[in-house]
Design an enzyme around this catalytic site. Structure first.
Site, PDB file in Angstrom:
ATOM      1  CD  GLU B  66      97.140 126.449 112.999  1.00 18.84           C
ATOM      2  OE1 GLU B  66      98.043 126.507 112.132  1.00 18.84           O
ATOM      3  OE2 GLU B  66      97.096 127.220 113.985  1.00 18.84           O
ATOM      4  CG  PHE B 128      94.640 140.680 116.041  1.00 16.96           C
ATOM      5  CD1 PHE B 128      95.675 140.880 115.129  1.00 16.96           C
ATOM      6  CD2 PHE B 128      94.783 139.702 117.008  1.00 16.96           C
ATOM      7  CE1 PHE B 128      96.838 140.119 115.188  1.00 16.96           C
ATOM      8  CE2 PHE B 128      95.953 138.940 117.084  1.00 16.96           C
ATOM      9  CZ  PHE B 128      96.978 139.152 116.165  1.00 16.96           C
ATOM     10  CD  GLN B 129      95.448 135.889 115.459  1.00 13.00           C
ATOM     11  OE1 GLN B 129      94.831 135.426 116.417  1.00 13.00           O
ATOM     12  NE2 GLN B 129      96.673 135.505 115.140  1.00 13.00           N
ATOM     13  CE  LYS B 178      89.168 135.341 123.985  1.00 19.46           C
ATOM     14  NZ  LYS B 178      90.469 136.039 123.899  1.00 19.46           N
ATOM     15  CG  MET B 492     103.549 111.853  89.331  1.00 16.34           C
ATOM     16  SD  MET B 492     103.736 110.309  88.399  1.00 16.34           S
ATOM     17  CE  MET B 492     103.016 109.140  89.536  1.00 16.34           C
TER      18      MET B 492
HETATM   19  C1  LIG Z   1     100.663 120.357  97.703  1.00 16.49           C
HETATM   20  C2  LIG Z   1     101.045 119.876  96.361  1.00 16.49           C
HETATM   21  N1  LIG Z   1     101.819 120.615  95.554  1.00 16.49           N
HETATM   22  C3  LIG Z   1     102.179 120.152  94.327  1.00 16.49           C
HETATM   23  C4  LIG Z   1     101.735 118.941  93.887  1.00 16.49           C
HETATM   24  C5  LIG Z   1     102.103 118.448  92.493  1.00 16.49           C
HETATM   25  N2  LIG Z   1     102.892 117.224  92.566  1.00 16.49           N
HETATM   26  C6  LIG Z   1     102.356 116.000  92.416  1.00 16.49           C
HETATM   27  S1  LIG Z   1     103.456 114.769  92.580  1.00 16.49           S
HETATM   28  C7  LIG Z   1     104.703 115.847  92.822  1.00 16.49           C
HETATM   29  C8  LIG Z   1     106.107 115.370  93.046  1.00 16.49           C
HETATM   30  C9  LIG Z   1     106.274 114.706  94.358  1.00 16.49           C
HETATM   31  O1  LIG Z   1     107.643 114.565  94.612  1.00 16.49           O
HETATM   32  P1  LIG Z   1     108.120 113.638  95.799  1.00 16.49           P
HETATM   33  O2  LIG Z   1     107.407 113.991  97.039  1.00 16.49           O
HETATM   34  O3  LIG Z   1     109.592 113.646  95.851  1.00 16.49           O
HETATM   35  O4  LIG Z   1     107.566 112.218  95.354  1.00 16.49           O
HETATM   36  P2  LIG Z   1     108.052 111.280  94.149  1.00 16.49           P
HETATM   37  O5  LIG Z   1     107.108 111.509  93.010  1.00 16.49           O
HETATM   38  O6  LIG Z   1     109.445 111.654  93.801  1.00 16.49           O
HETATM   39  O7  LIG Z   1     107.923 109.917  94.705  1.00 16.49           O
HETATM   40  C10 LIG Z   1     104.244 117.159  92.769  1.00 16.49           C
HETATM   41  C11 LIG Z   1     105.100 118.349  92.905  1.00 16.49           C
HETATM   42  C12 LIG Z   1     100.886 118.216  94.757  1.00 16.49           C
HETATM   43  N3  LIG Z   1     100.370 117.037  94.406  1.00 16.49           N
HETATM   44  N4  LIG Z   1     100.584 118.672  95.976  1.00 16.49           N
END
Ligand SMILES: Cc1ncc(C[n+]2csc(CCOP(=O)(O)OP(=O)(O)O)c2C)c(N)n1
Ligand SMILES: [Mg+2]
Lengths: 202, 577
Positions: B66, B128-129, B178, B492
């Site tokens: 979803e 349920f659910q 429902k 990042m």
């Molecule tokens: C759902 C979620 N979990 C954690 C983060 C924190 N976060 C921001 S950027 C990042 C790294 C992303 O890694 P990647 O997808 O390999 O992209 P890159 O920065 O290497 O291009 C994380 C863990 C987020 N933004 N969203």
């Protein structure tokens, strides 16, 4: 938002006119809780206009924060209007109930005098206990707790604050316009904007 | 309280007895819906049963989760400008929507999500659910409503669409029990909603503020425009361009606003914010009048607020009154839909050119090109960079593609360097920064703009968060090009650990599956490249391929995105390295 200068904080009375909608209380409450702000008092009631509901909310904050919050509240789909006022701009009351043992009251003439001095009125008198009521500002209702504590105060409860806005003719007229399902183009959203700092309107 | 009931339909429609589920489907058709992203389950089965009869008219895309469904709805809405529609069942189906709702809420994306709910008589019994979807979704929806009686469905649905798309758009949840879906009732037709008495989607425009704004702009020596997604949400791209061109004011964008003015427009001076361009950030603290249009001064844009544009007088155009003065105090607030306010402003501003001032931006650009951009986009040795992948893509698509980025370094590179000729071409999770957004949103974008090339640009971390949506691609035969820029890191986060945590790389090295084999398993063509000499050819192959294609590009592991406004710093303290 709430890390503002404590000195500038004061009590504000927020008046919210709404549709009567399940879930709206939750939506309004989370506007405060997500900013880690405490609601001092919250009351919901019907308003002067049939079908329109009214919230009275008391918050201790700076005016700048209050102004932003009122805009967030007014943004909710089911909210018709939001106003905020200082305590000076409203007539407000809170009601309190006090339950004390009847024998103490009966025996001690002093207690009776104290009750009278504090404007308390007996609501229920039974053999075992008596319930008194006072209505007034916070300090007044608080004061009677202190007075009754030594005499075996059994239970105390205070209501939320209700407040009437002193200068509300304009708002009332405005609200009645909302009753009309289809507003005409002449409904000027901003007509009150220049009439006072304390009035918020889109 | 459904005030819609008060509006009697003009024509007496033919009355018939149908189920609540069928009324919902007929209502969707009336609202002009052509595509639904969804996933069935027990509590929404009657709606799916009705959908079966209308499966030719309504294209239902079966997603794999979803969250994928709602991101697809977002991609659809942002590419097409229409309302995205999502179906989910009760309980876990509905709770899986929450991330997407939060994302759509903060990025003002119009969605109508229909969730099934347990029978009304079971509400509150821990059936349920059963999940309290109204309470859970309240903070992340513009509006939500639980329907427990079929008679409410037409008006509730009409209201949902009206609220989702009017004013500042946002997501709406309709939670339908429902029994209401099954209930046979007297259906008198679906009438779209155009008014709710407690709801003012657009504030009334005040002429005196427009005049004050024009006066400020006309006396400005160094005016600077910041624009956001509001320009696109108001479909005011032409009005915006006319304003910029007449006033001659340099204009910079938030990542949500990218593309409303073409990348190569002379007055487009680049991106704002933490990883935005050098000039726009530095000169924010030098301009004399700042004109913000349909943007909300997010902290990623402003950096340290008490050192943000303090010297400038601020004109703020926004449709949402709660945005005015929220973060940056406006000297002149211009409330209203910018589609309406911009032409009024354009009339009153003097035709001007600000050549010297514009030159300042160009000078900063030259410095940024020399110190950052050249090496990022045109490296000649060493491992590949994300920037050169985007640069080569720009050259091959000529800037006509829709770029759907994920989150992380890949997102910043995509937003900084994607060439955008058209509006609604940069789809990204701006406010929430939701990893896993790109792949499902790209699927939705392709359904929303079938004639355009749609490229998902994701990192090795983010792609793995919603990679199951390759199954949706396989089943619905949608044509999405997927680029994974693989730096073998949660890049990042690694960048921040390098810069601010003494290179203590705490759980940021991430392994990947063999993406090409994974794609193959889903019947999707793919290729992995590690050498620069293969990049252009691989991109050409991807673009020429009929159908979806996954291209994995191995890029240098420890590259950093610059410039950067470090957290807690002012925009003028932006670092080039
Ligand atoms: C759902 C979620 N979990 C954690 C983060 C924190 N976060 C921001 S950027 C990042 C790294 C992303 O890694 P990647 O997808 O390999 O992209 P890159 O920065 O290497 O291009 C994380 C863990 C987020 N933004 N969203
Ligand atoms: Mg990575």
């Amino acid at each position: 938002m709430s890390n503002q200068n404590h000195i500038d904080r004061q009590e504000f009375n927020i008046t919210v006119y709404t549709e009567h909608h399940v879930g709206l209380l939750n939506r309004i409450a989370t506007i405060f809780s997500r900013r880690k702000m405490n609601i001092e008092s919250l009351n919901t009631s019907p308003s002067e206009i049939e079908g329109i509901h009214r919230f009275n909310i008391v918050i201790n904050e700076t005016e700048e924060v209050i102004r932003k919050l009122t805009r967030q509240i007014e943004k909710q789909v089911e909210v018709l209007k939001v106003y905020y006022h200082t305590n000076e701009d409203v007539i407000w009351q809170e009601m309190a109930l006090y339950k004390v043992p009847t024998d103490v009251i009966a025996e001690k003439a002093l207690v009776e005098r104290l009750l009278r001095e504090n404007g308390a009125r007996a609501v229920v008198i039974r053999k075992d206990y008596t319930v008194f009521e006072t209505t007034g500002h916070r300090e007044e209702t608080d004061n009677l707790i202190k007075v009754l504590q030594p005499y075996g105060l059994i239970e105390f409860v205070r209501s939320a604050r209700i407040a009437i806005i002193k200068g509300s003719e304009g708002f009332n007229r405005k609200l009645r316009e909302f009753e009309v399902a289809e507003p005409s183009d002449e409904v000027k959203e901003n007509e009150y904007l220049n009439t006072g700092e304390s009035i918020f309107t889109m | 309280m459904l005030t819609q009931e008060k509006h009697a339909p003009e024509l007496t429609k033919e009355e018939k007895t149908i189920s609540g589920g069928e009324a919902l489907i007929l209502g969707l058709l009336q609202e002009g819906v052509d595509t639904i992203f969804g996933y069935p389950g027990g509590a929404i089965m009657p709606i799916y049963d009705s959908l079966y009869d209308y499966r030719e008219a309504l294209n239902h895309v079966l997603v794999r989760h979803e969250q994928g469904g709602i991101h697809a709805g977002q991609g659809y809405a942002r590419a097409s400008g229409k309302v995205g529609v999502v179906f989910a069942t009760s309980g876990p189906g509905a709770t899986n929507l929450i991330t997407g709702l939060a994302d759509a809420m903060i990025d003002s994306t119009p969605l109508v999500c229909i969730t099934g709910q347990v029978f009304a008589h079971l509400l509150g019994t821990d059936a349920f659910q059963e999940a309290d979807v109204i309470s859970i979704s309240a903070p992340v929806t513009k509006w939500n409503y639980q329907v427990t009686d079929a008679n409410e469905i037409p008006a509730a649905l009409a209201k949902a669409f009206y609220i989702a798309k009017s004013g500042r758009p946002g997501p709406v949840v309709l939670d339908i029990t429902k029994n209401a879906q099954l209930q046979q009732f007297n259906f008198t037709g679906h009438t779209p909603c155009s008014h709710i008495r407690s709801y003012r989607p657009t504030p009334i425009v005040r002429r005196e503020y427009i005049e004050e704004a024009a006066a400020l702009i006309n006396q400005a020596k160094k005016p600077f425009v910041l624009w956001g997604q509001g320009v696109m949400l108001g479909s005011a791209e032409q009005e915006f361009k006319a304003f910029i061109e007449k006033s001659g004011i340099p204009a910079a964008w938030t990542i949500m606003g990218a593309g409303a003015l073409p990348s190569d427009h002379e007055l487009n001076v680049g991106m704002l914010g933490m990883h935005g361009n050098y000039g726009p950030n530095v000169l924010t603290n030098e301009c004399d009048v700042l004109i913000a249009i349909g943007m909300r001064f997010d902290d990623r844009v402003t950096g340290r607020l008490d050192k943000y544009a303090k010297q400038a007088q601020v004109v703020h155009l926004d449709i949402d009154p709660s945005e005015i003065d929220k973060n940056v105090k406006a000297t002149v607030p211009v409330w209203g839909d910018c589609k309406e306010t911009l032409p009024l402003l354009t009339q009153l501003v003097d035709a001007k050119k600000h050549e010297e001032w514009l030159q300042k931006f160009k000078d900063y650009t030259a410095q940024e090109v020399e110190q950052v951009i050249q090496d990022e986009l045109f490296p000649t040795s060493g491992e590949m960079t994300m920037g050169e992948v985007m640069q080569q893509l720009n050259e091959l698509t000529n800037g006509d593609a829709i770029i759907v980025s994920d989150v992380g370094q890949n997102q910043m590179v995509a937003c900084r360097y994607a060439k955008l000729n058209h509006t609604r071409s940069n789809i990204t999770s701006g406010g929430l920064g939701t990893m896993g957004f790109a792949l499902p949103a790209a699927i939705g974008a392709k359904f929303g703009a079938p004639d355009r090339t749609v490229v998902a640009f994701a990192g090795d971390g983010g792609i793995q968060m919603t990679i199951q949506e390759l199954g949706t691609i396989m089943q619905s035969n949608v044509d999405v090009k997927i680029i994974i820029v693989n730096n073998q890191f949660l890049g990042m986060v690694r960048q921040w650990q390098q810069l601010f945590h003494e290179r203590r790389y705490s759980f940021v090295d991430i392994t990947s599956p063999d993406y090409i084999k994974v794609a193959e398993g889903y019947g999707i063509a793919g290729r992995k490249i590690s050498e620069r000499e293969n990049l252009r050819g691989a991109l050409q192959e991807m673009l020429a391929h009929k159908g979806s294609y996954l291209l994995e590009v191995m890029v240098t592991k420890e590259n950093n995105v610059f410039p950067m406004v470090p957290q807690g710093c002012s925009v003028s303290e932006i670092r080039l390295k």
